[in-house]
Design a protein around this motif. Structure first.
Motif: not given
Ligand SMILES: [Zn+2]
Length: 541
Positions: A186-190, A487-488, A493-494
């Motif tokens: 997944x692109x966004x992870x906690x 790290x999200x 990615x950003x």
């Protein structure tokens, strides 16, 4: 759920056996000593914790601050007009909030730089608008540069000779294709429970783990790259083009490359912002997929043409940069200081949202919350928003040297300092704190985190995290900490990319961070003692 107890004491007994490191005759002899059974009795003012939560969750201004810094001001490269505007905005906001004496503190940086205009297209075999950016401190091209590109296809040192006389005034593709692998994550992870558990169980790093060595293959690759860059400079290439890290439209871009031999010590390296005005080739980073297309066409023996126009501006009139400082004066312990901060500067392709307008906005919100709630901290609480973190944490290092001195020459403020809490590493919620090797603060921070278990923050790790501003304090033995965050969507990615923008920052995460950071700063300002320092640093005091 609200916490109803008004004032209570949390007693945490930590059986933390510390590793005392004894330095003798140049050798390090680790010796375990029974510095065990530390008992920490920390007063937690739950009433204040509740008021901080209420104010932040109902009247937060953190996203408004973030929006102004990113959408209105935009990129904040050190030495650029953008960073100066951001610093002015911070000072005005702090004045509005009643923060005492918000002001800039100057330190010597170098040349400023900003990007004023930019074009990069592939023009043959078909027209393609490229997702591309100039690297930071890249000079302008000599007007628009158009023509056939050269693939500088060098695998060994012998290959270099094939390109003698062929690079002058050319647009040069520096590397082969960069593989774009499918990403099944997944692109966004906690940060997962499992990763948090591993962090909390981490043991202090051994000396062997700390001594990182380059493999011979990596060393050879870096040395060959140095020779390629040096040849490009000698032959007078017009523009150097590289594939970016990241994919699907995201491009990672930092500062221009100046060829440097591998063994040049860090502080002897010539940097593009140096006032000596080193020679720099104009440099462009292109989205990997588009770069790869050009290489694949060239490998078929077919020509590729590009046009590139970089319009950059250097600022040579003032080599000084600034950190922004503001205070809430303390009461009975006002000569002692607790600091909160983060860097305000950014890279230039996005708007520096997760790196680090998010951290700067939370640090500012800490000041607003404490002031607006009318809290009266015992110690002075000081905000520090640093410049040139991206170039090597130079702003915070300059501040620390100016105020606290250096080993062997500490200044009086060194003894008056309690601790520094840094906010960096993106948009994620605070999940705990990196203890940075300081076992003595574990029971204290455990008590301070106790009210925030329901907000997801309970992990303490002996590990440190580096490459940001708390390290400037830590290296001279002052307690300096970075919160452990999810790290999200951070790197790659950003952070340092064209997609580091407002939309990738999450309001709820920033509010949670502001609540916990404020409580930490307040507790540090209220406790009877300053924060304990690391054993080895106590020894040198
Ligand atoms: Zn960064």
């Amino acid at each position: 759920m609200k916490i109803v107890a008004r004032q209570s004491r949390i007693k945490i007994i930590a059986f933390a056996c510390l590793l005392a490191i004894v330095l003798t005759g140049g050798g390090i002899i680790p010796k375990t000593s029974p510095v065990c059974a530390q008992v920490s009795t920390e007063k937690i003012d739950f009433d204040v914790v509740n008021r901080i939560k209420d104010e932040e969750l109902q009247h937060s201004q953190v996203m408004d601050t973030l929006g102004y810094l990113t959408d209105v001001i935009g990129p904040r490269v050190t030495g650029s007009p953008g960073l100066k505007r951001a610093q002015q905005y911070v000072i005005e906001r702090m004045r509005e909030w009643g923060i005492t004496n918000p002001h800039p503190e100057a330190w010597r940086f170098g040349r400023g730089w900003s990007l004023e205009g930019f074009t990069a297209n592939m023009t043959a075999p078909t027209f393609s608008l490229l997702i591309a950016y100039s690297k930071g401190w890249s000079p302008s091209t000599d007007g628009p540069v158009r023509g056939e590109v050269v693939f500088f296809d060098v695998g060994t040192e012998a290959d270099l000779q094939k390109y003698r006389g062929k690079l002058s005034h050319k647009i040069v593709l520096l590397f082969p294709e960069r593989e774009v692998a499918p990403n099944f994550l997944p692109q966004t992870q906690r940060t997962s429970d499992e990763d948090l558990r591993k962090l909390s169980e981490a043991k202090p790093a051994s000396t062997e783990q700390q001594n990182f060595q380059l493999s011979p293959e990596r060393r050879a690759r870096i040395e060959l790259n140095y020779k390629k860059w040096q040849m490009l400079l000698d032959e007078g290439a017009a523009v150097v083009v590289e594939p970016g890290f990241g994919d699907a439209g995201t491009v990672y871009v930092t500062s221009a490359t100046i060829p440097t031999t591998l063994d040049t010590p860090e502080d002897a390296r010539v940097r593009p912002w140096h006032t000596s005005k080193p020679r720099i080739i104009p440099q462009v980073v292109v989205a990997a997929e588009q770069y790869n297309r050009m290489i694949r066409i060239l490998r078929r023996g077919l020509p590729v043409q590009m046009e590139v126009n970089i319009n950059a501006r250097f600022y040579d009139d003032d080599p000084m940069s600034h950190n922004i400082i503001g205070e809430i004066p303390g009461t009975d312990l006002k000569d002692e200081v607790v600091m909160v901060g983060g860097c305000l500067d950014s890279w230039h392709t996005g708007t520096g949202a997760t790196d680090n307008a998010a951290g700067a906005a939370v640090a500012m919100e800490v000041m607003r919350l404490i002031k607006s709630l009318g809290l009266k901290p015992r110690r002075t609480i000081r905000l520090g928003l640093w410049s040139a973190e991206e170039q090597g944490a130079f702003g915070s290092r300059a501040y620390v040297a100016e105020h606290f001195g250096r080993p062997g020459a500490f200044k009086p403020e060194y003894e008056k300092f309690s601790g520094y809490f840094n906010l960096d590493y993106g948009t994620g919620r605070i999940r705990g704190v990196y203890l940075q090797g300081n076992e003595a603060v574990r029971p204290i921070f455990a008590a301070w985190l106790a009210p925030f278990k329901d907000m997801g923050a309970e992990t303490l790790t002996i590990n440190g995290i580096y490459s940001t501003d708390h390290n400037s304090f830590d290296v001279i033995g002052l307690p300096g900490f970075q919160f452990l965050r999810d790290f999200m969507e951070n790197n790659p990615r950003t952070a340092h990319t064209n997609m580091d923008v407002y939309d990738h920052v999450f309001a709820d995460d920033l509010k949670q961070s502001a609540v916990i950071a404020t409580a930490f700063i307040y507790q540090a300002a209220m406790r009877d003692e300053k924060l304990p320092r690391k054993l080895q640093n106590l020894r040198s005091r």
